[in-house]
Design an enzyme around this catalytic site. Sequence first.
Site, PDB file in Angstrom:
ATOM      1  N   TYR A  52       0.832  -1.194   0.000  1.00 17.38           N
ATOM      2  CA  TYR A  52       0.000   0.000   0.000  1.00 17.38           C
ATOM      3  C   TYR A  52       0.873   1.254   0.000  1.00 17.38           C
ATOM      4  O   TYR A  52       2.061   1.210   0.336  1.00 17.38           O
ATOM      5  CB  TYR A  52      -0.925  -0.004   1.218  1.00 17.38           C
ATOM      6  CG  TYR A  52      -2.099   0.944   1.095  1.00 17.38           C
ATOM      7  CD1 TYR A  52      -2.943   0.891  -0.006  1.00 17.38           C
ATOM      8  CD2 TYR A  52      -2.358   1.893   2.076  1.00 17.38           C
ATOM      9  CE1 TYR A  52      -4.011   1.756  -0.123  1.00 17.38           C
ATOM     10  CE2 TYR A  52      -3.435   2.755   1.973  1.00 17.38           C
ATOM     11  CZ  TYR A  52      -4.252   2.691   0.863  1.00 17.38           C
ATOM     12  OH  TYR A  52      -5.301   3.556   0.742  1.00 17.38           O
ATOM     13  N   ASN A 123     -15.149   3.684   0.820  1.00 20.57           N
ATOM     14  CA  ASN A 123     -15.675   3.500  -0.531  1.00 20.57           C
ATOM     15  C   ASN A 123     -16.704   4.543  -0.978  1.00 20.57           C
ATOM     16  O   ASN A 123     -16.620   5.039  -2.107  1.00 20.57           O
ATOM     17  CB  ASN A 123     -16.246   2.085  -0.678  1.00 20.57           C
ATOM     18  CG  ASN A 123     -15.161   1.027  -0.629  1.00 20.57           C
ATOM     19  OD1 ASN A 123     -14.108   1.186  -1.232  1.00 20.57           O
ATOM     20  ND2 ASN A 123     -15.395  -0.049   0.097  1.00 20.57           N
ATOM     21  N   MET A 239      -6.683  -3.980  -9.573  1.00 23.97           N
ATOM     22  CA  MET A 239      -7.163  -5.308  -9.235  1.00 23.97           C
ATOM     23  C   MET A 239      -6.508  -6.392 -10.080  1.00 23.97           C
ATOM     24  O   MET A 239      -6.423  -7.544  -9.659  1.00 23.97           O
ATOM     25  CB  MET A 239      -8.687  -5.356  -9.387  1.00 23.97           C
ATOM     26  CG  MET A 239      -9.426  -4.504  -8.372  1.00 23.97           C
ATOM     27  SD  MET A 239     -11.208  -4.392  -8.690  1.00 23.97           S
ATOM     28  CE  MET A 239     -11.688  -6.114  -8.562  1.00 23.97           C
ATOM     29  N   TRP A 262      -6.138   8.798  -4.920  1.00 23.43           N
ATOM     30  CA  TRP A 262      -5.925   8.096  -3.652  1.00 23.43           C
ATOM     31  C   TRP A 262      -6.618   8.897  -2.575  1.00 23.43           C
ATOM     32  O   TRP A 262      -6.304  10.072  -2.352  1.00 23.43           O
ATOM     33  CB  TRP A 262      -4.425   7.977  -3.372  1.00 23.43           C
ATOM     34  CG  TRP A 262      -4.070   7.137  -2.194  1.00 23.43           C
ATOM     35  CD1 TRP A 262      -4.790   6.110  -1.651  1.00 23.43           C
ATOM     36  CD2 TRP A 262      -2.877   7.235  -1.400  1.00 23.43           C
ATOM     37  NE1 TRP A 262      -4.133   5.570  -0.589  1.00 23.43           N
ATOM     38  CE2 TRP A 262      -2.961   6.223  -0.406  1.00 23.43           C
ATOM     39  CE3 TRP A 262      -1.752   8.062  -1.444  1.00 23.43           C
ATOM     40  CZ2 TRP A 262      -1.954   6.045   0.540  1.00 23.43           C
ATOM     41  CZ3 TRP A 262      -0.761   7.876  -0.498  1.00 23.43           C
ATOM     42  CH2 TRP A 262      -0.854   6.873   0.471  1.00 23.43           C
ATOM     43  N   LYS A 319     -19.180  -7.367   0.426  1.00 17.96           N
ATOM     44  CA  LYS A 319     -18.093  -7.099   1.356  1.00 17.96           C
ATOM     45  C   LYS A 319     -18.014  -8.136   2.474  1.00 17.96           C
ATOM     46  O   LYS A 319     -19.039  -8.714   2.882  1.00 17.96           O
ATOM     47  CB  LYS A 319     -18.292  -5.732   2.012  1.00 17.96           C
ATOM     48  CG  LYS A 319     -17.740  -4.568   1.198  1.00 17.96           C
ATOM     49  CD  LYS A 319     -16.229  -4.556   1.251  1.00 17.96           C
ATOM     50  CE  LYS A 319     -15.679  -3.329   0.553  1.00 17.96           C
ATOM     51  NZ  LYS A 319     -14.225  -3.336   0.519  1.00 17.96           N
TER      52      LYS A 319
END
Length: 328
Positions: A52, A123, A239, A262, A319
């Site tokens: 990350y 999100n 992804m 970001w 989720k």
Amino acid sequence: MKAVRFSKFGHPLKVVELVEEPDAALESGQVRIEVLATPINPSDVLTLSGQYGSLPKLPAVPGNEGVGRVVEVKDTSAVKVGDLVFLPLGAGTWRTHLVAPAEGLVTVPPDTDLKQASMLFVNPPTADILLREFGALKAGDWVLQNAANSAVGRYLITLAKQAGYKTLNVVRREELAKELTELGADVVLTDTDDLPERVKAATGGAKVRLAIDAVGGDSTRRLGDSLATGGTVVNYGVMSGKGPKLSAAATIFKDITLRGFWLVLWLKRAPREQQQEMFGRLAKLVADGTLKTAVEGTFTLDAIQEALARSMEGGRGGKVLLTPNGPV
């Protein structure tokens, strides 16, 4: 108190451990919060693997968002015992209890679904900012996105519909079309090399100028090739494991721009008033049920290995949430 901890970066299933920690004594102005629900986000998995953009000092407890109940307070009237609150962003939320300053805590609106509320801070704002800050969209304009079945993708469909925008939603599995259409998607397309032609056919040749990319690699290229001259592709995830790329035809002959997003950087730069407005607006939409996303399953901390493994599998229906103190 139980907490998930990691002391090195690596494969998520190999670096996490469940540990017992002593309850920290409260200082003046602090509260103790019982964690009720906290999601496993892709950024959490990337953090565990050391990939990350911002990594914690180790050892650390993962988890960036969630909801909890205040169970103890010291020298503060900002919140009271029993209040339901959003957990501080980036607080290390995969634990049964955490200690936080009372000032700045935001209470959860009454009658809000706590599972949905636990997913508010990452999100939904990502989807909201991607729609608002990367193009002067007006009612009737088209927005193209891949990974449309993701949490961000689903939130984006709803927010776009509210604003009067139309969405072209790219997925890997054709069977997702019915579900996304029922959510409000205008068009659902599979991610194949003829995407530009199918986008043109679906929109009647409309000029699509904004594409949202969470996949990277050739999927980014297909989005760029589908845009009108002067369009913008905004990449916020990889992804596929591959960096985003555009074709020479898109960059040279169509002046397509590739930008990145970001949320962490946005939060560092945006004025506090702007952030408060956005989170307040989104919280209301979560509270009234307008904004929601599917939940694949809930797991206790004792099942962290199973929860992480499920969160990293493809083909999930939603989720994965941790409920450290039992069912919510």
